[in-house]
Motif scaffolding. Structure first.
Motif, mmCIF file in Angstrom:
data_model
loop_
_atom_site.group_PDB
_atom_site.id
_atom_site.type_symbol
_atom_site.label_atom_id
_atom_site.label_comp_id
_atom_site.label_asym_id
_atom_site.label_seq_id
_atom_site.Cartn_x
_atom_site.Cartn_y
_atom_site.Cartn_z
ATOM 1 N N UNK A 178 13.596 3.809 -12.920
ATOM 2 C CA UNK A 178 13.958 2.446 -12.547
ATOM 3 C C UNK A 178 13.895 2.190 -11.054
ATOM 4 N N UNK A 179 14.202 3.224 -10.294
ATOM 5 C CA UNK A 179 14.390 3.047 -8.854
ATOM 6 C C UNK A 179 13.182 2.434 -8.129
ATOM 7 N N UNK A 180 11.945 2.915 -8.403
ATOM 8 C CA UNK A 180 10.814 2.315 -7.683
ATOM 9 C C UNK A 180 10.742 0.810 -7.883
ATOM 10 N N UNK A 181 11.106 0.341 -9.062
ATOM 11 C CA UNK A 181 10.976 -1.090 -9.340
ATOM 12 C C UNK A 181 12.112 -1.884 -8.745
ATOM 13 N N UNK A 182 13.115 -1.209 -8.230
ATOM 14 C CA UNK A 182 14.123 -1.910 -7.424
ATOM 15 C C UNK A 182 13.690 -1.890 -5.956
ATOM 16 N N UNK A 183 13.229 -0.727 -5.501
ATOM 17 C CA UNK A 183 12.896 -0.572 -4.081
ATOM 18 C C UNK A 183 11.682 -1.417 -3.711
ATOM 19 N N UNK A 184 10.642 -1.383 -4.536
ATOM 20 C CA UNK A 184 9.401 -2.080 -4.201
ATOM 21 C C UNK A 184 9.592 -3.566 -3.956
ATOM 22 N N UNK A 185 10.001 -4.308 -4.983
ATOM 23 C CA UNK A 185 10.226 -5.743 -4.765
ATOM 24 C C UNK A 185 11.364 -6.000 -3.783
ATOM 25 N N UNK A 233 0.840 -1.201 0.000
ATOM 26 C CA UNK A 233 0.000 0.000 0.000
ATOM 27 C C UNK A 233 0.876 1.252 0.000
ATOM 28 N N UNK A 234 1.866 1.252 0.888
ATOM 29 C CA UNK A 234 2.766 2.399 0.974
ATOM 30 C C UNK A 234 3.503 2.619 -0.342
ATOM 31 N N UNK A 235 3.935 1.511 -0.926
ATOM 32 C CA UNK A 235 4.681 1.571 -2.184
ATOM 33 C C UNK A 235 3.814 2.162 -3.289
ATOM 34 N N UNK A 236 2.563 1.698 -3.390
ATOM 35 C CA UNK A 236 1.678 2.219 -4.428
ATOM 36 C C UNK A 236 1.427 3.707 -4.213
ATOM 37 N N UNK A 237 1.294 4.091 -2.944
ATOM 38 C CA UNK A 237 1.090 5.511 -2.646
ATOM 39 C C UNK A 237 2.282 6.343 -3.116
#
Lengths: 49, 217, 231
Positions: free
Chosen positions: C11-18, A17-21
């Motif tokens: 690119x960064x969000x797709x490294x941080x998220x997973x 949830x936090x990530x999507x936000x």
């Protein structure tokens, strides 16, 4: 102590949830930046006229 | 530079506004502390009361550092004068040191009397600790008084800015004084004096170098 | 900074998220439970990385502040400001997760252990910095004041460290040496800690870039505004 999967899932959901936000904030920031760029070009074109 | 210092001290001598209000404030803090410690006071409590009175009165006193200049728009004149801003800092800081020294001359004997402690044999060392604490505190407050005088809510901002930054100074000064008022060894005190001296050097230098960016118009 | 943003941004969000999901999996499913402290020790894998991120925030604030005073470029000021806000968040996380762990292990929510004392002092410096900015408004001079505070705060860190160590070092310690940190016996524990630490730092960078973009857009809107209505 066999409830770790639950703990893990709870934390994972909170994080997703936090990530999507954060992701939506990121997107909106980018859009605002693009819009601003356009606005500036428009203003410049107007000033030239 | 000396002219600014002399001017500030002359104003203070004529009005005695700063020192007299600070002295009463310091006395009040010591009194309140007495009420808070009903039992037989310890040297630690005496040291804590001494430095709390100093810091509270000193923070309020430092508010005044640039207030007069602000009210009469003299700061502009000072800054535009062909004078190194660092010199203004030194003059203002020395002015604070002098006023706070007067305050200490009142507060320290009162502490000794109120808390029934006797620093007889180590009066010299106590004076060193007081002086080093005074210089470091004045360096930080002078720099941030110049900042806080230019923003809204300045009465709140100065303590908010200064207190976290002087916490190492406060820890060192209280610890050293507690040992001097009680019966600590010289080795213990010398460590704290080194911390105080380091603090003084670092923040006097920081104020000297950074003051220019604060007063630039 | 802008170039770094456009390069690392997408690119960064797709490294941080997973990556963070992986960290959670490691923390709860892989790492063995610490024998002495039990399950509550797992909070360390949040606590310590958050402390790293908070400290990183402080470093970024002071470096950016110095660069701003030296060059006068508003971009550095924005970096300092964004880093201070994020540092505050992570510092608060450290101060919240610490007592949760300390209560069952030390028997007290709070002790005046050197590290705790230092963290809480750093927190108050961050708070003063952010309050200065919010009270001061958007004035250009306020940016300079904040930069001065950012630099002075960094100068203060070694003194704070020395004095809190000496302060507690001279007292009889109630609890004894802090357990846990040196005692990450299992290699998977150490790996989890460093992996989570890396994730937190990347999260910090990502959030910094997002915040910076907003600040930059705000500044540019302000500039355009002033051009249209030169008051």
């Amino acid at each position: 102590m066999d409830h770790f999967p639950y703990l893990f899932s709870a934390y994972a959901i909170v994080w997703i949830v936090l990530f999507l936000y954060l992701l939506s904030l990121d997107r909106r920031g980018r859009r605002a930046e693009r819009d601003l760029e356009e606005l500036r070009k428009l203003l410049q074109a107007k000033a030239v006229k | 530079m000396l002219a600014i210092l002399a001017k500030d001290l002359r104003i203070e001598l004529r009005t005695r506004e700063g020192v007299s209000s600070l002295a009463v404030l310091g006395l009040l803090v010591l009194l309140v502390f007495q009420f808070a410690f009903p039992e037989r006071p310890t040297p630690e409590a005496a040291a804590a009361a001494l430095w709390l009175a100093f810091v509270l009165a000193g923070t309020i006193g430092a508010q005044r550092t640039f207030l007069l200049e602000r009210e009469n728009a003299c700061m502009h004149g000072l800054v535009t004068a062909p004078l190194d801003p660092a010199m203004i800092f030194v003059a203002k800081m020395l002015g604070n040191v002098v006023i706070l020294t007067v305050l200490q001359f009142l507060v320290v004997p009162l502490t000794v009397v109120f808390f029934d402690v006797a620093p007889t044999s180590r009066l010299g060392w106590l004076a060193v600790v007081c002086f080093l604490g005074n210089v470091g505190f004045s360096a930080v407050t002078t720099l941030f008084a110049a900042i806080s005088v230019r923003i809204r809510a300045r009465e709140v901002m100065l303590p908010l800015l200064v207190l976290p930054l002087v916490s190492p100074l406060l820890i060192a000064a209280v610890q050293a004084s507690a040992r001097l008022l009680g019966d600590g060894s010289a080795a213990e005190v010398s460590v704290w004096i080194q911390v105080l001296a380091a603090f003084d050097v670092i923040f006097a230098a920081a104020g000297w170098l950074l003051f220019e960016y604060v007063v630039r118009e | 900074m802008k170039r770094l943003g456009s390069w690392a941004g997408p690119g960064l969000p797709w490294i941080v998220g997973p990556g963070m999901l992986g960290a959670l999996y490691l923390i709860f499913m892989v790492v063995p439970t610490e024998r002495v402290q039990g399950i509550v020790q797992r909070i360390f894998y949040f606590h310590v990385p958050a402390a790293w991120a908070a400290f990183l925030g402080f470093v970024v604030v002071s470096v950016a502040s110095a660069l701003f005073l030296w060059s006068g470029r508003a971009a550095y000021d924005r970096v300092a400001r964004a880093a201070a806000e994020l540092g505050m968040i992570f510092c608060t996380l450290v101060l919240l997760t610490g007592p949760i762990w300390a209560r069952p292990i030390w028997g007290a929510w709070w002790t005046w252990d050197p590290r705790l004392t230092m963290t809480v002092i750093l927190w108050t410096i961050y708070a003063a910095y952010l309050l200065l900015r919010s009270f001061g408004g958007a004035d250009e001079a306020v940016a300079r004041y904040a930069a001065v505070l950012g630099i002075v705060g960094a100068l203060d860190i070694p003194l704070i460290m020395i004095s809190v160590r000496l302060w507690r070092g001279m007292h009889p310690s109630v609890i004894g040496a802090r357990p846990g940190e040196g005692g990450l016996a299992d290699p998977s524990m150490r790996f989890t800690l460093f992996y989570t630490g890396l994730c937190f730092v990347l999260l910090f960078v990502w959030m910094l870039l997002v915040r910076l973009r907003v600040l930059r857009v705000e500044d540019e809107i302000e500039a355009i505004h002033r051009r249209i209505h030169p008051a």
